[in-house]
Design a protein around this motif. Structure first.
Motif, PDB file in Angstrom:
ATOM      1  N   MET A  79       8.947  -9.669 -41.381  1.00 28.81           N
ATOM      2  CA  MET A  79       9.874  -9.388 -42.473  1.00 28.81           C
ATOM      3  C   MET A  79      11.296  -9.195 -41.950  1.00 28.81           C
ATOM      4  SD  MET A  79       8.473  -9.773 -45.290  1.00 28.81           S
ATOM      5  CE  MET A  79      10.057  -9.495 -45.987  1.00 28.81           C
ATOM      6  N   ALA A  80      11.429  -8.559 -40.805  1.00 27.01           N
ATOM      7  CA  ALA A  80      12.755  -8.374 -40.214  1.00 27.01           C
ATOM      8  C   ALA A  80      13.385  -9.729 -39.924  1.00 27.01           C
ATOM      9  CB  ALA A  80      12.659  -7.538 -38.949  1.00 27.01           C
ATOM     10  N   LEU A  81      12.579 -10.662 -39.438  1.00 22.37           N
ATOM     11  CA  LEU A  81      13.090 -12.008 -39.189  1.00 22.37           C
ATOM     12  C   LEU A  81      13.491 -12.680 -40.497  1.00 22.37           C
ATOM     13  CD1 LEU A  81      13.741 -14.464 -37.483  1.00 22.37           C
ATOM     14  CD2 LEU A  81      11.312 -15.082 -37.590  1.00 22.37           C
ATOM     15  N   VAL A  82      12.632 -12.600 -41.508  1.00 24.12           N
ATOM     16  CA  VAL A  82      12.945 -13.200 -42.815  1.00 24.12           C
ATOM     17  C   VAL A  82      14.281 -12.662 -43.327  1.00 24.12           C
ATOM     18  CG1 VAL A  82      12.260 -13.285 -45.254  1.00 24.12           C
ATOM     19  CG2 VAL A  82      10.557 -13.697 -43.471  1.00 24.12           C
ATOM     20  N   ASN A  83      14.475 -11.367 -43.219  1.00 27.93           N
ATOM     21  CA  ASN A  83      15.711 -10.752 -43.712  1.00 27.93           C
ATOM     22  C   ASN A  83      16.931 -11.119 -42.872  1.00 27.93           C
ATOM     23  OD1 ASN A  83      14.499  -9.468 -45.911  1.00 27.93           O
ATOM     24  ND2 ASN A  83      13.862  -7.753 -44.644  1.00 27.93           N
ATOM     25  N   SER A  84      16.721 -11.523 -41.628  1.00 29.49           N
ATOM     26  CA  SER A  84      17.849 -11.850 -40.759  1.00 29.49           C
ATOM     27  C   SER A  84      18.242 -13.323 -40.815  1.00 29.49           C
ATOM     28  CB  SER A  84      17.517 -11.471 -39.315  1.00 29.49           C
ATOM     29  OG  SER A  84      16.584 -12.395 -38.766  1.00 29.49           O
ATOM     30  N   ILE A  85      17.421 -14.161 -41.397  1.00 25.31           N
ATOM     31  CA  ILE A  85      17.677 -15.602 -41.371  1.00 25.31           C
ATOM     32  C   ILE A  85      18.948 -15.977 -42.115  1.00 25.31           C
ATOM     33  CG2 ILE A  85      16.822 -17.849 -42.182  1.00 25.31           C
ATOM     34  CD1 ILE A  85      14.022 -16.916 -41.320  1.00 25.31           C
ATOM     35  N   GLY A  86      19.205 -15.370 -43.232  1.00 29.04           N
ATOM     36  CA  GLY A  86      20.400 -15.723 -43.987  1.00 29.04           C
ATOM     37  C   GLY A  86      20.167 -16.934 -44.874  1.00 29.04           C
ATOM     38  N   ASP A  87      21.259 -17.547 -45.310  1.00 25.61           N
ATOM     39  CA  ASP A  87      21.168 -18.649 -46.264  1.00 25.61           C
ATOM     40  C   ASP A  87      21.023 -20.010 -45.606  1.00 25.61           C
ATOM     41  OD1 ASP A  87      21.417 -16.882 -48.383  1.00 25.61           O
ATOM     42  OD2 ASP A  87      23.602 -17.013 -48.391  1.00 25.61           O
ATOM     43  N   SER A  88      21.207 -20.079 -44.292  1.00 21.39           N
ATOM     44  CA  SER A  88      21.212 -21.367 -43.609  1.00 21.39           C
ATOM     45  C   SER A  88      20.699 -21.183 -42.181  1.00 21.39           C
ATOM     46  CB  SER A  88      22.648 -21.909 -43.594  1.00 21.39           C
ATOM     47  OG  SER A  88      22.731 -23.106 -42.884  1.00 21.39           O
ATOM     48  N   ILE A  89      19.968 -22.198 -41.685  1.00 24.95           N
ATOM     49  CA  ILE A  89      19.487 -22.143 -40.308  1.00 24.95           C
ATOM     50  C   ILE A  89      19.328 -23.565 -39.781  1.00 24.95           C
ATOM     51  CG2 ILE A  89      17.024 -22.077 -40.903  1.00 24.95           C
ATOM     52  CD1 ILE A  89      16.675 -20.031 -38.581  1.00 24.95           C
ATOM     53  N   ASP A  90      19.726 -23.783 -38.540  1.00 25.38           N
ATOM     54  CA  ASP A  90      19.579 -25.120 -37.960  1.00 25.38           C
ATOM     55  C   ASP A  90      18.198 -25.258 -37.312  1.00 25.38           C
ATOM     56  OD1 ASP A  90      19.718 -23.835 -35.480  1.00 25.38           O
ATOM     57  OD2 ASP A  90      21.782 -24.417 -35.118  1.00 25.38           O
ATOM     58  N   GLU A  91      17.830 -26.493 -36.981  1.00 25.66           N
ATOM     59  CA  GLU A  91      16.498 -26.748 -36.420  1.00 25.66           C
ATOM     60  C   GLU A  91      16.272 -25.972 -35.128  1.00 25.66           C
ATOM     61  OE1 GLU A  91      13.997 -30.136 -34.042  1.00 25.66           O
ATOM     62  OE2 GLU A  91      15.389 -30.869 -35.570  1.00 25.66           O
ATOM     63  N   ARG A  92      17.242 -26.003 -34.236  1.00 27.62           N
ATOM     64  CA  ARG A  92      17.082 -25.358 -32.928  1.00 27.62           C
ATOM     65  C   ARG A  92      16.789 -23.867 -33.073  1.00 27.62           C
ATOM     66  NH1 ARG A  92      21.515 -23.715 -29.165  1.00 27.62           N
ATOM     67  NH2 ARG A  92      20.450 -23.225 -27.243  1.00 27.62           N
ATOM     68  N   THR A  93      17.517 -23.190 -33.948  1.00 28.25           N
ATOM     69  CA  THR A  93      17.328 -21.755 -34.154  1.00 28.25           C
ATOM     70  C   THR A  93      15.985 -21.472 -34.820  1.00 28.25           C
ATOM     71  OG1 THR A  93      19.723 -21.509 -34.372  1.00 28.25           O
ATOM     72  CG2 THR A  93      18.360 -19.680 -35.155  1.00 28.25           C
ATOM     73  N   ALA A  94      15.628 -22.276 -35.813  1.00 31.22           N
ATOM     74  CA  ALA A  94      14.340 -22.102 -36.501  1.00 31.22           C
ATOM     75  C   ALA A  94      13.188 -22.270 -35.522  1.00 31.22           C
ATOM     76  CB  ALA A  94      14.215 -23.091 -37.655  1.00 31.22           C
ATOM     77  N   ARG A  95      13.272 -23.307 -34.699  1.00 34.43           N
ATOM     78  CA  ARG A  95      12.204 -23.541 -33.705  1.00 34.43           C
ATOM     79  C   ARG A  95      12.130 -22.400 -32.694  1.00 34.43           C
ATOM     80  NH1 ARG A  95      12.354 -29.516 -31.483  1.00 34.43           N
ATOM     81  NH2 ARG A  95      10.474 -28.698 -30.504  1.00 34.43           N
ATOM     82  N   ALA A  96      13.278 -21.864 -32.301  1.00 30.76           N
ATOM     83  CA  ALA A  96      13.299 -20.747 -31.356  1.00 30.76           C
ATOM     84  C   ALA A  96      12.638 -19.509 -31.967  1.00 30.76           C
ATOM     85  CB  ALA A  96      14.733 -20.433 -30.935  1.00 30.76           C
ATOM     86  N   HIS A  97      12.935 -19.233 -33.223  1.00 30.81           N
ATOM     87  CA  HIS A  97      12.305 -18.090 -33.896  1.00 30.81           C
ATOM     88  C   HIS A  97      10.787 -18.268 -33.952  1.00 30.81           C
ATOM     89  CE1 HIS A  97      15.846 -15.898 -34.996  1.00 30.81           C
ATOM     90  NE2 HIS A  97      16.305 -16.814 -35.839  1.00 30.81           N
ATOM     91  N   LEU A  98      10.344 -19.460 -34.324  1.00 28.51           N
ATOM     92  CA  LEU A  98       8.897 -19.709 -34.425  1.00 28.51           C
ATOM     93  C   LEU A  98       8.230 -19.624 -33.058  1.00 28.51           C
ATOM     94  CD1 LEU A  98       9.026 -22.548 -37.077  1.00 28.51           C
ATOM     95  CD2 LEU A  98       8.119 -20.225 -37.397  1.00 28.51           C
ATOM     96  N   TYR A  99       8.882 -20.145 -32.039  1.00 28.35           N
ATOM     97  CA  TYR A  99       8.346 -20.043 -30.680  1.00 28.35           C
ATOM     98  C   TYR A  99       8.190 -18.567 -30.289  1.00 28.35           C
ATOM     99  CZ  TYR A  99       8.001 -20.092 -25.633  1.00 28.35           C
ATOM    100  OH  TYR A  99       7.575 -19.872 -24.341  1.00 28.35           O
ATOM    101  N   ASN A 100       9.201 -17.765 -30.567  1.00 28.78           N
ATOM    102  CA  ASN A 100       9.152 -16.340 -30.215  1.00 28.78           C
ATOM    103  C   ASN A 100       8.064 -15.596 -30.981  1.00 28.78           C
ATOM    104  OD1 ASN A 100      11.182 -16.447 -28.280  1.00 28.78           O
ATOM    105  ND2 ASN A 100      12.790 -16.123 -29.801  1.00 28.78           N
ATOM    106  N   LEU A 101       7.914 -15.902 -32.270  1.00 28.82           N
ATOM    107  CA  LEU A 101       6.847 -15.268 -33.050  1.00 28.82           C
ATOM    108  C   LEU A 101       5.484 -15.604 -32.477  1.00 28.82           C
ATOM    109  CD1 LEU A 101       8.071 -15.830 -36.729  1.00 28.82           C
ATOM    110  CD2 LEU A 101       7.958 -13.651 -35.504  1.00 28.82           C
TER     111      LEU A 101
END
Length: 149
Positions: A79-101
């Motif tokens: 949930m903390a990640l969901v709340n931190s994403i904001g209105d826009s995210i690029d592929e590289r950042t999204a993939r990094a978040h998923l890798y970390n999770l």
């Protein structure tokens, strides 16, 4: 103190007793507080949201109830990640978040692969980068919320 604050405080006090799930009989709680049942609904839907780390389940009818479950620490991290994403995210950042999770064992391997496939730039061909990043953020948030439900 506002009625909505009293209702929220009463529900929070039920959690303070060490419970991770609270069962509420809407009419009973409304009678105890001297309010209408719709005020209970308002407080639950506005303050006990998935974004705030809660899951709501309701059963209607004579013996109906509302279950409010406080998310566990794994769900809180997501949930903390969901709340931190904001209105826009690029592929590289999204993939990094998923890798970390996945690396932190907060999401399983298969879910990480599925979500990663969904956020790839190749899925957004024909969209301006700005629009693609907005759509990607919305999709990623919804996938993460669905994962914890």
């Amino acid at each position: 103190m506002k009625m909505s604050d009293l209702i929220a405080d009463m529900i929070m006090d039920m959690f303070d007793e060490g419970e991770s799930t609270v069962q509420i009989q809407r009419n009973d709680l409304a009678n105890r507080l001297g309010c209408v049942p719709s005020q209970i609904n308002y407080v639950i839907t506005s303050r006990f949201t998935p974004e705030a780390g809660y899951r709501i389940e309701s059963r209607r009818g004579g013996g109906g109830y509302i279950l409010i479950t406080r998310a566990d620490s794994k769900d809180n991290a997501i949930m903390a990640l969901v709340n931190s994403i904001g209105d826009s995210i690029d592929e590289r950042t999204a993939r990094a978040h998923l890798y970390n999770l996945n690396y932190q064992k907060l999401i399983d391997d298969k879910s990480a692969r599925l979500m990663t496939a969904a956020v790839l730039d190749s899925n957004f061909k024909g969209y301006e980068r700005e629009h693609a990043n907005i759509i990607r953020a919305k999709q990623l948030k919804q996938m993460l919320l669905a994962y914890i439900d």
